[in-house]
Design a protein around this motif. Structure first.
Motif, PDB file in Angstrom:
ATOM      1  N   GLY A 136       0.832  -1.206   0.000  1.00  0.00           N
ATOM      2  CA  GLY A 136       0.000   0.000   0.000  1.00  0.00           C
ATOM      3  C   GLY A 136       0.858   1.244   0.000  1.00  0.00           C
ATOM      4  N   TYR A 137       0.300   2.324  -0.483  1.00  0.00           N
ATOM      5  CA  TYR A 137       1.089   3.544  -0.678  1.00  0.00           C
ATOM      6  C   TYR A 137       0.244   4.761  -0.329  1.00  0.00           C
ATOM      7  CZ  TYR A 137      -2.012   4.285  -4.571  1.00  0.00           C
ATOM      8  OH  TYR A 137      -3.157   4.476  -5.299  1.00  0.00           O
ATOM      9  N   ALA A 138       0.913   5.862  -0.047  1.00  0.00           N
ATOM     10  CA  ALA A 138       0.232   7.164   0.035  1.00  0.00           C
ATOM     11  C   ALA A 138       1.257   8.281  -0.065  1.00  0.00           C
ATOM     12  CB  ALA A 138      -0.548   7.297   1.340  1.00  0.00           C
ATOM     13  N   TYR A 139       0.928   9.324  -0.804  1.00  0.00           N
ATOM     14  CA  TYR A 139       1.667  10.579  -0.711  1.00  0.00           C
ATOM     15  C   TYR A 139       0.673  11.631  -0.245  1.00  0.00           C
ATOM     16  CZ  TYR A 139       5.124  14.182  -1.311  1.00  0.00           C
ATOM     17  OH  TYR A 139       6.011  15.197  -1.046  1.00  0.00           O
ATOM     18  N   GLU A 140       0.872  12.107   0.954  1.00  0.00           N
ATOM     19  CA  GLU A 140      -0.059  13.042   1.585  1.00  0.00           C
ATOM     20  C   GLU A 140       0.661  14.374   1.786  1.00  0.00           C
ATOM     21  OE1 GLU A 140      -3.246  12.110   2.636  1.00  0.00           O
ATOM     22  OE2 GLU A 140      -3.700  14.102   3.434  1.00  0.00           O
ATOM     23  N   LYS A 141       0.004  15.457   1.378  1.00  0.00           N
ATOM     24  CA  LYS A 141       0.681  16.766   1.411  1.00  0.00           C
ATOM     25  C   LYS A 141      -0.262  17.824   1.961  1.00  0.00           C
ATOM     26  CE  LYS A 141       2.911  20.001  -1.885  1.00  0.00           C
ATOM     27  NZ  LYS A 141       3.311  20.163  -3.306  1.00  0.00           N
ATOM     28  N   GLN A 142       0.242  18.592   2.904  1.00  0.00           N
ATOM     29  CA  GLN A 142      -0.504  19.761   3.392  1.00  0.00           C
ATOM     30  C   GLN A 142       0.134  20.993   2.784  1.00  0.00           C
ATOM     31  OE1 GLN A 142      -3.201  20.406   5.580  1.00  0.00           O
ATOM     32  NE2 GLN A 142      -2.824  22.482   4.890  1.00  0.00           N
ATOM     33  N   LYS A 143      -0.653  21.794   2.071  1.00  0.00           N
ATOM     34  CA  LYS A 143      -0.113  23.036   1.514  1.00  0.00           C
ATOM     35  C   LYS A 143      -1.152  24.134   1.709  1.00  0.00           C
ATOM     36  CE  LYS A 143      -1.598  21.210  -2.924  1.00  0.00           C
ATOM     37  NZ  LYS A 143      -1.235  20.746  -4.244  1.00  0.00           N
ATOM     38  N   ARG A 144      -0.675  25.380   1.708  1.00  0.00           N
ATOM     39  CA  ARG A 144      -1.577  26.494   1.990  1.00  0.00           C
ATOM     40  C   ARG A 144      -2.510  26.747   0.824  1.00  0.00           C
ATOM     41  NH1 ARG A 144       2.805  30.926   3.237  1.00  0.00           N
ATOM     42  NH2 ARG A 144       3.459  30.035   1.254  1.00  0.00           N
ATOM     43  N   LYS A 145      -2.026  26.519  -0.384  1.00  0.00           N
ATOM     44  CA  LYS A 145      -2.809  26.751  -1.583  1.00  0.00           C
ATOM     45  C   LYS A 145      -2.212  25.932  -2.716  1.00  0.00           C
ATOM     46  CE  LYS A 145      -1.468  30.368  -4.130  1.00  0.00           C
ATOM     47  NZ  LYS A 145      -0.281  29.907  -4.883  1.00  0.00           N
ATOM     48  N   ILE A 146      -2.961  25.768  -3.797  1.00  0.00           N
ATOM     49  CA  ILE A 146      -2.423  25.116  -4.997  1.00  0.00           C
ATOM     50  C   ILE A 146      -1.153  25.859  -5.430  1.00  0.00           C
ATOM     51  CG2 ILE A 146      -2.805  24.866  -7.493  1.00  0.00           C
ATOM     52  CD1 ILE A 146      -4.401  22.799  -6.212  1.00  0.00           C
ATOM     53  N   ILE A 182       3.766   0.575   2.497  1.00  0.00           N
ATOM     54  CA  ILE A 182       3.626  -0.445   3.541  1.00  0.00           C
ATOM     55  C   ILE A 182       3.321  -1.788   2.879  1.00  0.00           C
ATOM     56  CG2 ILE A 182       2.126  -1.282   5.405  1.00  0.00           C
ATOM     57  CD1 ILE A 182       1.661   1.585   6.231  1.00  0.00           C
ATOM     58  N   VAL A 183       4.047  -2.835   3.287  1.00  0.00           N
ATOM     59  CA  VAL A 183       3.716  -4.198   2.837  1.00  0.00           C
ATOM     60  C   VAL A 183       3.220  -4.981   4.047  1.00  0.00           C
ATOM     61  CG1 VAL A 183       4.572  -6.315   1.770  1.00  0.00           C
ATOM     62  CG2 VAL A 183       5.511  -4.092   1.058  1.00  0.00           C
ATOM     63  N   LYS A 184       2.041  -5.585   3.896  1.00  0.00           N
ATOM     64  CA  LYS A 184       1.474  -6.394   4.979  1.00  0.00           C
ATOM     65  C   LYS A 184       1.323  -7.837   4.508  1.00  0.00           C
ATOM     66  CE  LYS A 184      -1.868  -4.806   7.741  1.00  0.00           C
ATOM     67  NZ  LYS A 184      -3.191  -4.231   8.055  1.00  0.00           N
ATOM     68  N   GLU A 185       1.567  -8.747   5.432  1.00  0.00           N
ATOM     69  CA  GLU A 185       1.311 -10.172   5.153  1.00  0.00           C
ATOM     70  C   GLU A 185       0.583 -10.743   6.356  1.00  0.00           C
ATOM     71  OE1 GLU A 185       4.949 -12.223   4.184  1.00  0.00           O
ATOM     72  OE2 GLU A 185       5.246 -11.004   2.377  1.00  0.00           O
ATOM     73  N   GLY A 186      -0.581 -11.363   6.090  1.00  0.00           N
ATOM     74  CA  GLY A 186      -1.351 -11.974   7.188  1.00  0.00           C
ATOM     75  C   GLY A 186      -1.658 -10.988   8.292  1.00  0.00           C
ATOM     76  N   GLY A 187      -1.987  -9.767   7.945  1.00  0.00           N
ATOM     77  CA  GLY A 187      -2.397  -8.782   8.944  1.00  0.00           C
ATOM     78  C   GLY A 187      -1.241  -8.081   9.637  1.00  0.00           C
ATOM     79  N   SER A 188      -0.014  -8.494   9.325  1.00  0.00           N
ATOM     80  CA  SER A 188       1.132  -7.883   9.991  1.00  0.00           C
ATOM     81  C   SER A 188       2.013  -7.150   8.962  1.00  0.00           C
ATOM     82  CB  SER A 188       1.935  -8.985  10.696  1.00  0.00           C
ATOM     83  OG  SER A 188       3.093  -8.430  11.270  1.00  0.00           O
ATOM     84  N   CYS A 189       2.554  -6.024   9.375  1.00  0.00           N
ATOM     85  CA  CYS A 189       3.404  -5.233   8.481  1.00  0.00           C
ATOM     86  C   CYS A 189       4.782  -5.886   8.388  1.00  0.00           C
ATOM     87  CB  CYS A 189       3.516  -3.814   9.034  1.00  0.00           C
ATOM     88  SG  CYS A 189       4.701  -2.794   8.165  1.00  0.00           S
ATOM     89  N   VAL A 190       5.203  -6.216   7.175  1.00  0.00           N
ATOM     90  CA  VAL A 190       6.526  -6.843   7.017  1.00  0.00           C
ATOM     91  C   VAL A 190       7.578  -5.846   6.541  1.00  0.00           C
ATOM     92  CG1 VAL A 190       5.652  -9.189   6.713  1.00  0.00           C
ATOM     93  CG2 VAL A 190       5.931  -7.717   4.707  1.00  0.00           C
ATOM     94  N   SER A 191       7.144  -4.761   5.890  1.00  0.00           N
ATOM     95  CA  SER A 191       8.117  -3.701   5.599  1.00  0.00           C
ATOM     96  C   SER A 191       7.382  -2.372   5.465  1.00  0.00           C
ATOM     97  CB  SER A 191       8.931  -4.014   4.343  1.00  0.00           C
ATOM     98  OG  SER A 191       8.186  -3.726   3.187  1.00  0.00           O
ATOM     99  N   ALA A 192       8.076  -1.319   5.839  1.00  0.00           N
ATOM    100  CA  ALA A 192       7.473   0.011   5.766  1.00  0.00           C
ATOM    101  C   ALA A 192       8.576   1.014   5.462  1.00  0.00           C
ATOM    102  CB  ALA A 192       6.791   0.368   7.082  1.00  0.00           C
ATOM    103  N   SER A 193       8.240   1.974   4.602  1.00  0.00           N
ATOM    104  CA  SER A 193       9.215   2.990   4.224  1.00  0.00           C
ATOM    105  C   SER A 193       8.543   4.354   4.317  1.00  0.00           C
ATOM    106  CB  SER A 193       9.687   2.704   2.791  1.00  0.00           C
ATOM    107  OG  SER A 193      10.578   3.705   2.372  1.00  0.00           O
ATOM    108  N   VAL A 217       6.943  -2.059  11.447  1.00  0.00           N
ATOM    109  CA  VAL A 217       7.218  -3.451  11.068  1.00  0.00           C
ATOM    110  C   VAL A 217       6.931  -4.387  12.248  1.00  0.00           C
ATOM    111  CG1 VAL A 217       9.035  -5.077  10.365  1.00  0.00           C
ATOM    112  CG2 VAL A 217       8.910  -2.797   9.323  1.00  0.00           C
ATOM    113  N   GLY A 218       6.234  -5.484  11.942  1.00  0.00           N
ATOM    114  CA  GLY A 218       5.896  -6.459  12.976  1.00  0.00           C
ATOM    115  C   GLY A 218       4.625  -6.126  13.727  1.00  0.00           C
ATOM    116  N   THR A 219       3.996  -5.000  13.385  1.00  0.00           N
ATOM    117  CA  THR A 219       2.745  -4.625  14.048  1.00  0.00           C
ATOM    118  C   THR A 219       1.576  -4.814  13.086  1.00  0.00           C
ATOM    119  OG1 THR A 219       2.563  -2.324  13.307  1.00  0.00           O
ATOM    120  CG2 THR A 219       4.069  -2.777  15.166  1.00  0.00           C
TER     121      THR A 219
END
Lengths: 164, 284
Positions: B178-188, B200-211, B232-234
């Protein structure tokens, strides 16, 4: 520094040739050298979009490009989109739906909107607002600008259907 | 606003670019779209006696999606990124981020190479490339070398690229999860008050890697190894997210400017990262 460059470009279908310093911004070439004064200088800092022109099929802020970069390019300004006797459907719609108040942002708005409708002929209100986000209206007349673009889209789609 | 006079060059190959750079050193700058450089030249905050326009060099406008990695030429525009369905299928975070950069006009002209090479902490692609563990290809008089995005940024406008080198390509390992790019800016059109890139990569409900990487919260983009490790691991539950945010806050170093005081920026950074992780989790 006498380092003028020979520049050839096409503006609204007409070939223009001139010598210019590399630092000459395209908006000045259009307005002061070629007397094409439809594109306006608003903020002059790449924010407001009043200077928007179409260059090789892209909406561009002409205050943020040197004329020399546009060597060989095809440029369309509001003058090439429609005139008093042959208004473009967008111009007609802006007139009809009060899409302008002071009118300063209008050439940039309409020039940008031609490209927006070319890429997306049936935009939602949200898509119009997102696609027009590089153009600022100091009168804050956005409601009617959006309405005008929606009306023009409907009109252009109907005309296209009738032609088919 | 008229920039200072300069000599303009439009070489047709990289050898031509490199020879001009070799001749003029740091008096010369290469330009892709110019939508970062030209405004600075107009304000006379950038002095560029010799400007090298890269538009005729060629070979830097391709997007290639391979089995293990994606390559993006330096002259690929933000609009090209948004418009490329194959790329969006392979790495949707690129399109999500590109749509949050500047405005439509700027995205037609502004390039990936310019965005990552410029070294402005406000640029969005550097943090994104750190999150994705991308590498940059730079070409110079001694040949070609690869520099990891996570090693590239030294300080504001200071990068591992030497004055006589040109950044030509970005290579991204094919992202997963899964991915997200989230940005707060004052205006366009504004730079981020805070932005977060999360994979985030999850396997069987648990996070195996996150960046996790953050934008405009230091004088460089901030890749937060500790924030990723906290997930990771949660199950990426609230406790884990709180731990990731705390770790991230330990890695950023925002300064006060017209986007707000330090305390506000740290607050916004936490809010943005929380949203980004939640969205990435929902897509993992």
């Amino acid at each position: 520094m006498s380092n003028k460059k020979h520049i050839t470009l096409s503006v609204n279908g007409k070939t223009e040739e001139f010598l210019a310093e590399p630092r000459e911004l395209l908006i000045y070439t259009l307005r002061e050298r070629l007397n094409i004064t439809g594109p306006h200088i608003g903020c002059e800092t790449s924010h407001c979009g009043a200077c928007t022109v179409t260059i090789d099929g892209k909406s561009v802020k002409s205050c943020t490009m040197f004329a020399v970069q546009a060597e060989g390019a095809e440029i369309t300004t509001i003058e090439g989109i429609g005139g008093p006797d042959d208004l473009h459907p967008l111009q007609e719609a802006f007139k009809e739906h009060h899409g302008l108040q002071c009118g300063y942002c209008t050439p940039g708005m309409i020039t940008r909107a031609t490209k927006l409708l070319e890429e997306n002929p049936n935009p939602t209100e949200e898509e119009i607002r997102f696609g027009m986000a590089g153009n600022i209206c100091r009168c804050t007349g956005y409601q009617n600008i959006v309405k005008s673009i929606q009306a023009a889209a409907t009109e252009m789609n109907a005309a296209k259907e009738a032609a088919e | 606003m008229i920039p200072a006079a300069f000599e303009y060059y439009r070489p047709t190959d990289m050898a031509g670019v490199l020879s001009i750079l070799a001749e003029h050193g740091d008096d010369a700058r290469v330009m892709a779209g110019g939508h970062s450089l030209i405004p600075m030249m107009k304000l006379r905050m950038a002095d560029v006696p010799h400007l090298i326009d890269l538009q005729d060099v060629g070979g830097m406008s391709d997007i290639t999606v391979g089995a293990d990695s994606i390559t993006i030429g330096a002259m690929v525009t933000q609009h090209d990124i948004i418009d490329n369905a194959e790329l969006t299928a392979a790495a949707p975070i690129l399109r999500e981020a590109a749509l949050q950069i500047a405005d439509p006009q700027v995205r037609y002209i502004g390039t990936v190479g310019g965005n990552v090479a410029n070294g402005d902490p406000g640029n969005d692609m550097p943090g994104l490339m750190q999150c994705l563990n991308a590498s940059f290809t730079v070409v110079g008089p001694d040949g070609t070398r690869e520099v990891a995005a996570r090693e590239f940024y030294e300080a504001a406008y200071m990068t591992a690229r030497e004055d006589d080198e040109v950044l030509t390509q970005v290579t991204i390992p094919l992202p997963a999860g899964g991915y997200a790019y989230e940005k707060q800016k004052r205006k366009i059109g504004d730079y981020a008050t805070a932005a977060a890139a999360v994979q985030i990569v999850k396997e069987g409900g648990s996070c195996v890697s996150a960046s996790i990487a953050m934008t405009n919260l230091s004088d460089t983009p901030v890749y937060s190894d500790a924030a990723g490790a906290a997930l990771v691991g949660t199950a990426v539950d609230d406790a884990a997210i709180n731990a990731a945010i705390a770790a991230m806050l330990g890695d950023i170093d925002p300064t006060e400017d017209n986007r707000g005081p330090v305390a506000f920026k740290k607050h916004v950074a936490g809010v943005i990262l929380r949203r980004a992780i939640a969205r990435a989790r929902s897509r993992a």
